[in-house]
Design an enzyme around this catalytic site. Sequence first.
Site, PDB file in Angstrom:
ATOM      1  N   GLU A 186     -29.625 -17.269  48.843  1.00 17.85           N
ATOM      2  CA  GLU A 186     -29.367 -17.252  50.283  1.00 17.85           C
ATOM      3  C   GLU A 186     -29.438 -15.852  50.893  1.00 17.85           C
ATOM      4  OE1 GLU A 186     -25.814 -19.390  51.294  1.00 17.85           O
ATOM      5  OE2 GLU A 186     -26.525 -21.252  50.409  1.00 17.85           O
ATOM      6  N   GLU A 389     -27.982 -26.067  45.401  1.00 17.89           N
ATOM      7  CA  GLU A 389     -26.585 -26.246  45.810  1.00 17.89           C
ATOM      8  C   GLU A 389     -26.470 -27.400  46.786  1.00 17.89           C
ATOM      9  OE1 GLU A 389     -24.479 -22.895  47.507  1.00 17.89           O
ATOM     10  OE2 GLU A 389     -25.304 -21.544  45.991  1.00 17.89           O
TER      11      GLU A 389
HETATM   12  C1  FCB Z   1     -23.260 -21.201  49.886  1.00 15.32           C
HETATM   13  C2  FCB Z   1     -23.078 -20.147  48.823  1.00 15.32           C
HETATM   14  C3  FCB Z   1     -22.112 -20.526  47.738  1.00 15.32           C
HETATM   15  C4  FCB Z   1     -20.923 -21.289  48.277  1.00 15.32           C
HETATM   16  C5  FCB Z   1     -21.360 -22.419  49.166  1.00 15.32           C
HETATM   17  C6  FCB Z   1     -20.235 -23.254  49.705  1.00 15.32           C
HETATM   18  O1  FCB Z   1     -23.633 -20.586  51.076  1.00 15.32           O
HETATM   19  O2  FCB Z   1     -24.308 -19.850  48.215  1.00 15.32           O
HETATM   20  O3  FCB Z   1     -21.732 -19.361  47.062  1.00 15.32           O
HETATM   21  O4  FCB Z   1     -20.042 -20.445  48.893  1.00 15.32           O
HETATM   22  O5  FCB Z   1     -22.129 -21.940  50.221  1.00 15.32           O
END
Ligand code: FCB
Length: 495
Positions: A186, A389
């Site tokens: 990110e 994620e």
């Molecule tokens: C993302 C991050 C991760 C976590 C999630 C909830 O932006 O990559 O580390 O904090 O959100």
Amino acid sequence: MTIDILPDTRESPEGNPDYRDSGLVFDTAFVIGSATASYQIEGAVTADGRGPSIWDTFSATPGAIVNGDTGEVADDHYNRLEDDLDLMADLGLEAYRFSIAWPRIQPLGSGAANEAGLEFYSRLVDGLLDRGIRPIATLYHWDLPQALEDAGGWTNRETAYRFAEYARLVATELGDRVQVWTTLNEPWCSAFLGYGSGAHAPGRTSGADALAAMHHLNLAHGLAVQVLREVVPNAEVSVTLNFHVLRGDDESSPQAIRRIDALANRSFTGPMLAGGYPADLIADTAEVTDWSFVHAGDAAIIHQPLDFLGVNYYSTARVRMWNGTSPRENADGHKDVGGSPWPGSLDVEFLTQDGPFTAMGWNIAPDGLEELLVSLAEQFPGLPLMITENGAAFDDEVVGEGDGGLDGGVGGARVHDAERLDYLRRHFTAAHRAIGRGVDLRGYLVWSLLDNFEWGYGYSKRFGIVHVDYETQQRTVKDSGRWLSKLIRSHTIPE
Ligand code: FCB
């Protein structure tokens, strides 16, 4: 000629309108696992020569983190590695995405490797392989060595070259055992929350700095991909981006969507995957920066072939242009600390959306995930995708006592996190539907294995499929973790 059409015996050929399907089967090659990040779980911030990172400094800043929490102890994963590996094996994880703390490898951000730091990740990787779990290594999940920030951080072009040197040290050590690599996690958050809004470390609030950081992160990505290709034969190289899935509201929305898509999404996919920055992004930000941070030759360095694209998805955003009179809504899902992560587009309004919401206040929208995957597959044909994620924070309660392991037995500790389980079911359903629509989706990593330090929110938000009691470090597998374990073992979305 007659054509025999077999009657469709499924109750609903399209699946449930609410994405609450079960019985959907994932191919055996589809990788299902979980993800974490170094600063969020490791603790042991001064152990074995680790240097300070920008997150140590930022979390020591009064008011920066909810409750004044820091990552000093976190889940104490650094000292509980073997137990946590056993837990992953119990859950049946097929893959584990972790990040490497740069300040463990180079305490001051440059120079020779700190052997003890490398050794920790080497043990982690061996422990995963011994248990049949595929390691997926992220080189940078936000913990920049503080010494590099002192020299300008990501606003300094040199940081990109330091990153490539660090990548070489790590790849040389782990490349014989780690095949799957992610350069950056990110980078939008690193640049725009770190240097623009100030919600993340290092907490700077300058639109010009945020855009310079964005470019140097892109450059760092390109340089690191080159290093990985050189050092690790057969490496599968990726980057993980947090795509903003944008919805409209009125006739001004197309312009708002275009602007935020440029700042949040195309600022990275443009140079990394298409060979240059979008003209509209440069025009939108012309009052903020002259873009002189882009040097001749950078575009070619950044535009490297990738083996797959990592996709982080949690929710959607609804935008329109602010009319200048009504109170301006700012519900962009990011912690509001005064600065803006939207340089050049401060007049875009982020509207409160329809619920339901997670404990982060993020709206739950599995259709957004399906839409995102389908749209990325259309935009970047031939580039496989992986969900690196997806998950949800809810307030959890431990009931019962004692063993919280997967086979904790009757009366063992439990967390009945029905909402998180439902969230995961709906998003796995969305992923399955995207695959059905032709998307080459290779896997799904749930955020997160453990409750952990949720950045500006500290320990107040729990994303784990395993609960962590921060007083005792007791781990308790939540119902969502039990459900995921079943899903992994059957490759079928359970009841
Ligand atoms: C993302 C991050 C991760 C976590 C999630 C909830 O932006 O990559 O580390 O904090 O959100």
